[in-house]
Design a protein around this motif. Structure first.
Motif, PDB file in Angstrom:
ATOM      1  N   PRO A 326       9.632 -15.240  -6.869  1.00 45.70           N
ATOM      2  CA  PRO A 326      11.273 -15.858  -7.495  1.00 45.70           C
ATOM      3  C   PRO A 326      12.555 -14.218  -6.953  1.00 45.70           C
ATOM      4  N   THR A 327      11.699 -13.395  -7.436  1.00 50.69           N
ATOM      5  CA  THR A 327      13.324 -12.470  -7.203  1.00 50.69           C
ATOM      6  C   THR A 327      12.430 -11.453  -5.996  1.00 50.69           C
ATOM      7  N   GLU A 328      13.472 -10.515  -5.147  1.00 52.39           N
ATOM      8  CA  GLU A 328      13.560  -9.975  -4.223  1.00 52.39           C
ATOM      9  C   GLU A 328      12.378  -8.739  -4.566  1.00 52.39           C
ATOM     10  N   LEU A 329      12.885  -8.389  -5.489  1.00 50.53           N
ATOM     11  CA  LEU A 329      12.587  -7.376  -6.079  1.00 50.53           C
ATOM     12  C   LEU A 329      10.838  -7.533  -6.409  1.00 50.53           C
ATOM     13  N   LEU A 330       9.834  -8.445  -6.127  1.00 48.56           N
ATOM     14  CA  LEU A 330       9.040  -8.345  -7.126  1.00 48.56           C
ATOM     15  C   LEU A 330       8.151  -9.047  -5.506  1.00 48.56           C
ATOM     16  N   ALA A 331       9.183  -9.778  -4.630  1.00 50.08           N
ATOM     17  CA  ALA A 331       8.810 -10.245  -2.746  1.00 50.08           C
ATOM     18  C   ALA A 331       8.954  -8.569  -2.621  1.00 50.08           C
ATOM     19  N   GLU A 332       9.585  -7.708  -2.614  1.00 52.59           N
ATOM     20  CA  GLU A 332       9.511  -6.015  -2.115  1.00 52.59           C
ATOM     21  C   GLU A 332       7.958  -5.484  -2.558  1.00 52.59           C
ATOM     22  N   GLN A 333       7.575  -5.889  -3.851  1.00 52.96           N
ATOM     23  CA  GLN A 333       6.262  -5.205  -3.739  1.00 52.96           C
ATOM     24  C   GLN A 333       5.697  -5.711  -3.086  1.00 52.96           C
ATOM     25  N   HIS A 334       5.332  -7.388  -3.195  1.00 58.74           N
ATOM     26  CA  HIS A 334       4.104  -7.642  -2.022  1.00 58.74           C
ATOM     27  C   HIS A 334       5.015  -7.552  -0.791  1.00 58.74           C
ATOM     28  N   LEU A 335       5.391  -6.522  -0.107  1.00 59.19           N
ATOM     29  CA  LEU A 335       5.994  -7.068   0.723  1.00 59.19           C
ATOM     30  C   LEU A 335       4.382  -5.741   0.799  1.00 59.19           C
ATOM     31  N   ARG A 336       5.580  -4.578   0.086  1.00 60.64           N
ATOM     32  CA  ARG A 336       4.265  -2.633   0.635  1.00 60.64           C
ATOM     33  C   ARG A 336       3.182  -3.073   0.547  1.00 60.64           C
ATOM     34  N   ASN A 337       2.573  -4.057  -1.535  1.00 60.85           N
ATOM     35  CA  ASN A 337       1.170  -4.199  -0.634  1.00 60.85           C
ATOM     36  C   ASN A 337       0.472  -4.281  -0.028  1.00 60.85           C
ATOM     37  N   PHE A 338       0.644  -6.019   0.192  1.00 56.96           N
ATOM     38  CA  PHE A 338       0.260  -6.674   1.663  1.00 56.96           C
ATOM     39  C   PHE A 338      -0.027  -6.096   2.508  1.00 56.96           C
ATOM     40  N   SER A 339       0.624  -5.239   2.680  1.00 62.20           N
ATOM     41  CA  SER A 339       1.162  -4.881   4.075  1.00 62.20           C
ATOM     42  C   SER A 339       0.221  -3.174   4.168  1.00 62.20           C
ATOM     43  N   ALA A 340      -0.087  -2.675   3.529  1.00 62.13           N
ATOM     44  CA  ALA A 340      -1.516  -1.534   3.148  1.00 62.13           C
ATOM     45  C   ALA A 340      -2.431  -1.880   2.952  1.00 62.13           C
ATOM     46  N   TRP A 341      -2.251  -3.359   1.908  1.00 64.99           N
ATOM     47  CA  TRP A 341      -3.632  -3.849   2.341  1.00 64.99           C
ATOM     48  C   TRP A 341      -4.253  -4.305   3.574  1.00 64.99           C
ATOM     49  N   PHE A 342      -3.299  -4.813   4.415  1.00 59.06           N
ATOM     50  CA  PHE A 342      -3.561  -5.476   5.445  1.00 59.06           C
ATOM     51  C   PHE A 342      -4.067  -4.486   6.858  1.00 59.06           C
ATOM     52  N   ALA A 343      -3.294  -3.263   6.362  1.00 59.47           N
ATOM     53  CA  ALA A 343      -2.907  -1.854   7.687  1.00 59.47           C
ATOM     54  C   ALA A 343      -4.393  -2.420   8.228  1.00 59.47           C
ATOM     55  N   GLU A 344      -5.471  -2.332   8.292  1.00 59.47           N
ATOM     56  CA  GLU A 344      -6.511  -2.065   8.791  1.00 59.47           C
ATOM     57  C   GLU A 344      -6.633  -3.838   9.572  1.00 59.47           C
TER      58      GLU A 344
END
Ligand code: ADP
Ligand code: MG
Length: 693
Positions: A326-344
């Motif tokens: 629902p918010t940019e802030l949260l979407a960006e946090q998800h972006l960071r987390n998911f990018s790290a989790w799926f890095a490999e």
């Protein structure tokens, strides 16, 4: 075609303009009018003696004019004193015509109706309805209570009353028009009157019905209609659920090697509750039918990882995933987390929000369409028409309570093609009481994460007056000295984001002055997305100690080292919102505090509400108590566009009816499916919102 399906314009006295206005209320057909029920009643069935009037009552009285005058002082007003021998009453008009002055000449008899108030010269009525009569015996007394209908601009009670009356006349002449859809055994079991009778009673109650009984909901006719309305809402959602079964969905079979690899990279083991919910999701995704699952879990229960795991299932099967926050802030946090989790995992992650513009936007749209991005994270911008996917297999909606029912249902159609639909996973931290959940989420299967990750200690909450601000600021110093971080939340009335942001700016400045050794950051809704992101990043990496914020941090933000939160003016926010905010602390190990710093004096209700928060950390308990204290409309949130609107039912008053509804619904699906369409058509008819093509 039933005559009730004719347009309102077919009634006498209704032209194109009135028809347009009725349309604004959703009233298009005669049937809509029949089911447009009064929201209150006025009692003009008896004339009160002025001597019996009490402040607060709404009453019909007759009296002879003693004097009439125009008062020039203050706001210009016309006053007129009438009396009936038992007492006297002042009538006051702030809007009046010269004609009224002559009409109310002494010794004229008036029949007036309004609420009785306490005025400067004793009892008074402001802007009463009035009629000039020849004498006390000529008083215009109604035999029935007068219905008061919901209106819209330019529409008067009398127009709508006449229209409803005409529509009802058809029903009286042709009783089959309002034949019961609810089976007779059910009506009998509950002692409910027939539909035609119930409808008649609500539009034109007979002498035995009192205003109080209608308000309390004890009139059987009203109970019956409230029951039927709730049933119709439930049936509509169940119908959606049934219809969804007709769709195909991609099959994601769990690739054990991949998921094991994913879990092994996490710094923690899943809780039992997370594991259980994932099992339910995995089972859903194995079916060739679209999953429609709601995951409810209190703030901090670890919903994000459940979403990530599900996304992995979809991507492993070769499908795209869209995650909406629902918010940019949260979407960006998800972006960071998911990018790290799926890095490999060789996953391409993309981002799309309202702030994505120009070439960046074109690029992401292109890569969603050609399938080169596997996972896209964003805000509601994700669901605009211009966004096309190559093969969307899973839609995840985080913090769905911020979106509302209608949006949720609209999103379902996104990504559907050739009889095939994506799976849908909806997550919410707003625990809604069971009764409400039954209605609001009847189209979804529900999973509950009812366990917090180990090592969490409940947040200690204190309610303190703003006079103790200096002491609170001292606490921040101590806390920062222990290498922990702090949130300071500034709240203002929702309507003014500008003021709220200004207040936060000011507060950040003052705190920076008062705490020279503390690194202070600021985040609010009017900052550019890159700026917000930079600040959040700095806070997360602990290069800031204190984050001054508006309620933009309400949902999702996750910085476990932050263990102290100060909320200014908590009395202005709803309890669920406060609970969400407070959920930003207590996310790591070690103790944490939330200080609710209110502006004295507090009203009694505000005191009680903050007390509920202080005494409980359980979102469900808080929601239940809030429901008791404030009623369902407030609890479900006025911001929530999807909050349900009822014509007669009142969830607070009629809540006990809901318990039986699920069972009756399923009975109808097996025994009388034809009743379902009729009920939905009558109660939700012209509402196209849930319509499925
Ligand atoms: P929410 O349910 O509020 O969305 P999050 O998914 O943001 O909660 O999780 C809150 C915090 O708990 C995060 O820091 C996350 O990494 C952590 N977490 C999630 N699951 C576990 C677990 N099983 N054990 C320990 N920590 C966990
Ligand atoms: Mg979350």
């Amino acid at each position: 075609m039933s005559i009730l399906k004719q347009p309102v314009i077919s009634l006498s006295g209704i032209g194109a303009q009135t028809a347009n206005r009725l349309e604004k209320l959703g009233l298009r057909t005669l049937q809509d009018l029949v089911f447009h029920l009064p929201h209150r009643y006025e009692d003009r069935t008896r004339v009160y003696r002025m001597g019996d009037l009490v402040v607060g009552m709404t009453a019909l009285v007759c009296g002879k004019v003693e004097f009439v005058d125009i008062l020039p002082r203050g706001r210009k007003s016309l006053v007129c004193k009438i009396s009936d021998g038992s007492g006297a009453l002042m009538l006051r008009f702030f809007h009046f015509s010269a004609n009224q002055h002559t009409l109310f000449k002494p010794d004229t008899w008036l029949c007036v109706f309004a609420e009785v108030r306490y005025g400067m010269a004793g009892l008074e009525m402001v802007h009463p309805d009035y009629t000039v009569i020849s004498g006390p015996e000529a008083a215009v007394v109604e035999t029935r209570l007068t219905p008061v209908y919901p209106l819209t601009e330019g529409l008067s009670q009398s127009v709508i009353r006449k229209a409803v009356k005409q529509a009802l006349q058809h029903c009286q002449q042709q009783p089959h028009l309002l034949a019961d859809a609810v089976p007779a055994e059910i009506l009998q079991a509950y002692g409910y009157p027939p539909l035609a009778e119930a409808i008649q009673t609500l539009h034109a109650p007979d002498e035995s019905v009192t205003v109080e009984a209608l308000q309390n909901g004890t009139v059987p006719a009203l109970k019956r209609l409230a029951f039927e309305e709730l049933l119709a809402h439930h049936l509509r959602l169940c119908t959606l659920k049934h219809q969804a079964r007709a769709w195909q969905a991609p099959v994601f079979s769990e690739e054990a090697r991949l998921t094991a690899q994913f879990l092994s990279t996490l710094p923690f083991a899943l809780t039992g509750a997370q594991r259980r919910v994932l099992d339910e999701i995995v089972a859903d995704c194995r079916q060739a039918k679209p999953m429609m699952r709601l995951v409810q879990g209190d703030v901090g229960s670890g919903k994000t990882i459940v979403a990530a795991y599900t996304a992995l299932l979809a991507m492993a099967a070769g499908y795209q995933v869209a995650l909406m926050a629902p918010t940019e802030l949260l979407a960006e946090q998800h972006l960071r987390n998911f990018s790290a989790w799926f890095a490999e995992f060789a996953v391409q992650v993309g981002f799309l929000s309202g702030q994505s513009k120009g070439r960046a936007r074109q690029a992401i749209l292109q890569s969603l369409a050609d399938g080169s991005v596997n996972l896209v994270i964003g805000t509601h911008a994700l669901f605009q028409d211009t966004v096309q996917f190559q093969n969307l297999g899973l839609v995840i909606i985080d913090e769905q309570h911020r979106f509302g029912v209608h949006q949720r249902l609209a999103l379902r159609e996104k990504g559907q093609q050739a009889g095939c639909r994506p799976h849908q996973l909806v997550m919410t931290a707003t625990p809604i009481p069971r009764t409400l959940a039954m209605l609001q989420y009847a189209d979804l299967d529900i999973s509950i994460i009812d366990e917090l990750p180990p090592g969490r200690q409940p947040v200690v909450t204190r309610v303190i007056p703003s006079e103790r601000r200096a002491e609170v600021i001292g606490r921040i110093n101590e806390w920062v000295g222990k290498r922990r971080q702090v949130y300071w939340v500034c709240t203002l009335i929702e309507e003014s984001e500008v003021l709220e942001c200004q207040a936060a700016e000011k507060t950040a400045e003052l705190l920076a002055q008062a705490l020279p050794a503390v690194r202070v950051g600021l985040v609010h809704g009017r900052m550019k997305s890159a700026e917000k992101d930079a600040v959040m990043q700095a806070f997360k990496q602990h290069s800031l100690d204190l984050l001054v914020a508006t309620t933009v941090i309400e949902v999702g933000v996750d910085v476990p080292n932050a263990g102290l939160m100060i909320i200014e003016n908590p009395e202005r926010l709803g309890l669920s919102q406060l609970h969400q905010l407070r959920g930003r602390v207590g996310r790591g190990e070690g103790e944490s505090f939330c200080l609710l710093m209110y502006q004295a004096p507090l009203s009694e209700t505000a005191r009680q509400r903050l007390g509920i928060l202080r005494d409980s950390n359980d979102g469900f308990v808080i929601a239940e108590k809030d429901l008791q204290l404030r009623g369902p409309g407030e609890v479900m949130g006025t911001r929530q566009t999807g909050a349900m609107q009822f014509k007669v039912a009142d969830l607070q008053r009629d809540g006990e009816l809901i318990a039986a509804i699920a069972q009756i619904s399923s009975q109808l699906f097996t025994d009388s499916p034809e009743a379902i369409a009729l009920l939905c058509d009558r109660w939700l008819g012209t509402e196209t919102l849930y319509a499925e093509v």
